[in-house]
Scaffold this active site. Structure first.
Site, PDB file in Angstrom:
ATOM      1  N   HIS A 165       9.202   4.339  -4.951  1.00 42.51           N
ATOM      2  CA  HIS A 165      10.903   4.798  -5.023  1.00 42.51           C
ATOM      3  C   HIS A 165      11.533   3.544  -4.577  1.00 42.51           C
ATOM      4  CE1 HIS A 165      11.010   5.388  -0.750  1.00 42.51           C
ATOM      5  NE2 HIS A 165      10.119   6.197  -0.822  1.00 42.51           N
ATOM      6  N   GLY A 167       5.533  -1.078   6.577  1.00 43.85           N
ATOM      7  CA  GLY A 167       6.991  -0.312   6.593  1.00 43.85           C
ATOM      8  C   GLY A 167       7.131   0.994   7.616  1.00 43.85           C
ATOM      9  N   ARG A 168       7.916   1.618   7.342  1.00 45.48           N
ATOM     10  CA  ARG A 168       8.249   2.840   8.449  1.00 45.48           C
ATOM     11  C   ARG A 168       6.997   3.955   8.147  1.00 45.48           C
ATOM     12  NH1 ARG A 168       9.604   7.389   6.368  1.00 45.48           N
ATOM     13  NH2 ARG A 168      10.535   8.992   7.445  1.00 45.48           N
ATOM     14  N   ASP A 169       6.451   4.169   9.451  1.00 48.77           N
ATOM     15  CA  ASP A 169       5.285   5.070   9.740  1.00 48.77           C
ATOM     16  C   ASP A 169       4.172   5.084   8.444  1.00 48.77           C
ATOM     17  OD1 ASP A 169       4.152   7.416  10.875  1.00 48.77           O
ATOM     18  OD2 ASP A 169       5.140   8.728   9.384  1.00 48.77           O
ATOM     19  N   HIS A 170       3.727   3.663   8.461  1.00 50.77           N
ATOM     20  CA  HIS A 170       2.501   3.480   7.806  1.00 50.77           C
ATOM     21  C   HIS A 170       1.233   4.445   7.895  1.00 50.77           C
ATOM     22  CE1 HIS A 170       0.295   0.481   5.015  1.00 50.77           C
ATOM     23  NE2 HIS A 170      -0.653   1.221   5.711  1.00 50.77           N
ATOM     24  N   ALA A 171       0.995   4.956   6.825  1.00 48.75           N
ATOM     25  CA  ALA A 171      -0.191   5.857   6.811  1.00 48.75           C
ATOM     26  C   ALA A 171      -0.055   7.083   7.937  1.00 48.75           C
ATOM     27  CB  ALA A 171      -1.596   4.931   7.207  1.00 48.75           C
ATOM     28  N   HIS A 209      10.797   1.395  -1.468  1.00 50.56           N
ATOM     29  CA  HIS A 209       9.713   0.694  -1.770  1.00 50.56           C
ATOM     30  C   HIS A 209       9.876  -0.541  -2.546  1.00 50.56           C
ATOM     31  CE1 HIS A 209       7.431   4.889  -1.455  1.00 50.56           C
ATOM     32  NE2 HIS A 209       7.381   4.076  -0.153  1.00 50.56           N
ATOM     33  N   GLN A 251       0.911  -1.224  -0.031  1.00 57.46           N
ATOM     34  CA  GLN A 251       0.118   0.032   0.138  1.00 57.46           C
ATOM     35  C   GLN A 251       0.907   1.279  -0.065  1.00 57.46           C
ATOM     36  OE1 GLN A 251      -3.379   1.288   0.935  1.00 57.46           O
ATOM     37  NE2 GLN A 251      -2.390   3.514   1.405  1.00 57.46           N
TER      38      GLN A 251
END
Length: 393
Positions: free
Chosen positions: A204, A292-296, A207, A198
């Site tokens: 990038h 991942g990092r800081d999702h949403a 991702h 998502q």
């Protein structure tokens, strides 16, 4: 327990379908002028569609208070099933007052077109401050999700819905794959393990790296970028989709990756939305979900890995879908490859990673992000889109 024919059962065990039959549609059209009318916001329209196509299974409509209260406080529906974000239809007191519980309400889109019907079972007041603190972890109205919450009406309308037509997406009809279709595709290909990814941002190298790491251990990858309502300064959906198309053309194996649109609206609810996004992908037939990092997340409202920690608040297997947790990836100048702190021997000044804000700043200044951060073709597409936006402005 009965084996489900797909790789994973929908949330609640049954894929919801609230799209009317041709006969039902004619009945509703015949009553169109006699029903009270309600114009939906863009977000409510996104929610209506996702309920109807089964993306929000087991929901059959907008939440009543019996479900709303435990979702806000405990991340569970009234029956105990995990659910982390309220799906509600808030309206003003003036709109709610004449509506009668037990009646049908005509739902129109933002342009006044008849798109659906609500069987109104309940009207109820709710506590905005409680929802803000529990769902968004802040009452700060600079938070985009909290801002929407405080600007919306104080009365929620609840009840089952029907969607009159499932129309093709105006921008991305070729990528509109609804849950019943994605499940059929996965069955047809014989995939037993599918990981979903998502984003609301342009894809990038970091991702690309984590999706390929995930793909090493499952049968397939479901790239599922969000194209519903986002905040004004997010990169437009058409630009983000073109970036995905570029990567699909050159950098992903075509026989193991599917690109499709996620029609949901962003809430920017961080950890709560990570659970919500995972359950949505479970309904699409995915067995795994990348977190991942800081999702949403947005701004500094959430800790870097809060969206991963929240999965530990549920018993193993309770959500049904498996979270695949990844640390922040970067280009390691020491090993000349993508990596995370788990695999790279580098120190911080030997790592190339850029924030979305920094990338937008570079593009506005006519600079391309370095190839270690973004594939050159993707960077060129972002630069082109930025030039067009500046010229049209």
């Amino acid at each position: 327990m009965t084996q489900h024919p797909d790789a994973i059962a929908p949330h609640g065990g049954h894929l919801i379908n609230r799209i009317v039959s041709p006969a039902q549609k004619q009945e509703f059209l015949a009553q169109a002028e006699t029903m009270p009318r309600l114009q939906l916001s863009d977000r409510a329209l996104c929610d209506l569609i996702l309920i109807a196509i089964g993306g929000f299974s087991p929901l059959t409509g907008f939440m009543d208070q019996k479900d709303y209260d435990p979702v806000v406080t405990d991340m569970r529906l009234a029956n105990g099933l995990p659910w982390s974000v309220p799906i509600t239809l808030p309206v003003s007191e003036e709109i709610a007052e004449p509506l009668k519980e037990g009646s049908w309400v005509r739902l129109d889109d933002t342009e006044g077109k008849f798109v659906g019907v609500l069987e109104l079972t309940q009207k109820y007041r709710y506590n905005k401050a409680l929802e803000a603190v529990n769902v968004y972890r802040t009452e700060d109205q600079n938070h985009p999700g909290v801002k929407v919450l405080y600007e919306q009406g104080p009365i929620n309308l609840a009840g089952p819905i029907w969607l009159l037509d499932r129309e093709a997406h105006p921008q991305f009809p070729d990528y509109q794959i609804d849950p019943a279709q994605s499940r059929a595709l996965f069955r047809e290909k014989g995939w037993k393990s599918i990981v979903a990814f998502q984003t609301r941002n342009p894809i990038h190298r970091a991702h690309e790296y984590i999706t390929k790491c995930a793909l090493e251990s499952v049968d397939a990858l479901f790239l599922h970028p969000l194209v519903g309502v986002t905040k004004g300064d997010d990169i437009p959906a058409d630009v983000r989709m073109r970036c995905y198309e570029i990567l699909m053309e050159k950098y992903y194996p075509k026989d193991r990756v599917i690109l499709a649109i996620n029609p949901a609206a962003m809430r920017y609810a961080g950890p709560r939305e990570a659970i919500f996004h995972a359950l949505l992908r479970k309904n699409y037939g995915c067995t795994h979900f990348i977190v991942g990092r800081d999702h949403a997340g947005v701004g500094d409202y959430y800790g870097t890995y809060d969206a991963q920690h929240i999965f530990d608040e549920f018993e193993p297997g309770e959500l049904g879908i498996v979270p695949m947790k990844f640390e922040h990836a970067f280009f390691c100048q020491l090993t000349k490859s993508m990596a995370t702190t788990k695999t790279s021997p580098s120190n911080p000044d030997q790592r190339i990673h850029l924030s979305g804000t920094k990338v937008r700043e570079m593009l506005r200044n006519g600079e391309l992000p370095p190839p270690e951060f973004s594939r050159p073709e993707v960077a060129a597409e972002l630069a082109r889109a930025m030039r067009v936006a500046v010229e049209s402005y």
